[in-house]
Write a protein that holds these residues in place. Sequence first.
Motif: not given
Length: 460
Positions: A89-90, A107-110, A115-118, A135-136
Amino acid sequence: MTLLPSLRSALPTATIWDAAELATRDPGFDTRNFGASALVRPRDTTSVTALVRFCAEHGISLVAQGGRTGLAGGAATSSGQVICDLGGLNQIEEIDPFARVAIVQAGVTLGALQEAAAGHGLDPGIDLAARGSATIGGMVSTNAGGIMAFRNGTMRHRVLGLEAVLADGRVFSDLTRVLKTSAGYDLKHLFIGAEGTLGIVTRVAVRLDPVAGATATALVGVPDAASAQRIVRHFLASTSARLTAAEILWRNFASLMQGALGYAPGSLPLDAPCLLVLGLGADSIEAARNVLEDGLAAVWEEAGIIDGLVASSEAQAAAMWRLREETVEIERAHPMAPSFDVSVPGGALDAYVARIEAALKKINASYAPYVYGHLADGNLHISINCEGPLSHERHTAIEDVLYDGLREAGGSFSAEHGVGLEKREAYERHADPVKLDLAKAIKELIDPGNVMNPGKVVKL
């Protein structure tokens, strides 16, 4: 029932490993993580629901795992149990730059979210050294904190809403994405910090904050924590820059890191009783450095600063941060060193450290703990300079030294690593008795079959 064929029949699209396969894989920080009879990696919430229902129907214990970076045994497993690995679940489902909210799977890593938010000039407002693997979902389940908690809060303050699969297979869906909601019990908080004992978090709505344009770093030598706090108060009051980090290292820890990382004597201000690593954000690196330099000069005498250095390059800043973040060097020097994670009210830090150093020497004259942590929120990490594991009696004696009086003073015996297995007995000795009773009642209500991560946090 034969476990593996039955799992494959019930979850045909999931990745499934048996115990033999698990034995060939890296279990992460805790070698007990892969003690289970099987690992299942679902691909979505529907598959997690199917797995939970399967385990509930057959009376099988289910342990959710994320990046396996936990430090309290919260993801440890044993034979007969099944792992729900959330690595499948990433997906970052959405980032709303106007509302400053991200909807992410567990399952998304911090690091991936950062990186995506930046790309939108935003940040999840929380940071950990294990950002590449944590992971979140795991961070929600342990109520992770990190170096920015003094400003932005822990995960409890970053989560707007979440989705979780309950022990009976129902889905608790509260993906609220607004800050203001006063609509009865805020039940999402039951799952934040519960370490998977009440349900498996599958999706999260995370608050995002604007990113500072650039960050400057300084390493400052001070005589004690009180002096470091004077510096921090000065920068917290600044209107031209934003304090992003304030990490404190006591001498024993700094000396170990200096030697382990091969830093030449005198290359950094490492000889002071305490070191303070400061991060300051501003519109440009030049502006951040100027505010750091001017601010340190302004409080130099008042704070009793012994020495200080503002990083003049990214490489020098990275060297300063390695002193704080490469804590694996403790494990290399002292395999399985006993480690602890406490929160101490700010004004009591120096007295607390002096007390535990003296009391630990009464247990063993060679004990000289490594102490470091998040100064601005009073979260200290403490490792004992010996190899583990210790006997149960010795470990309990150390815990009682470290935890004595913390609750009464308004602190906590577990700041950000959770309870898991490692601190469960300490939880029962040091937590408020009424809190313990309520926790057990909630566990029995939501998971009467004790399917979800049994034996962790609350023992039924």
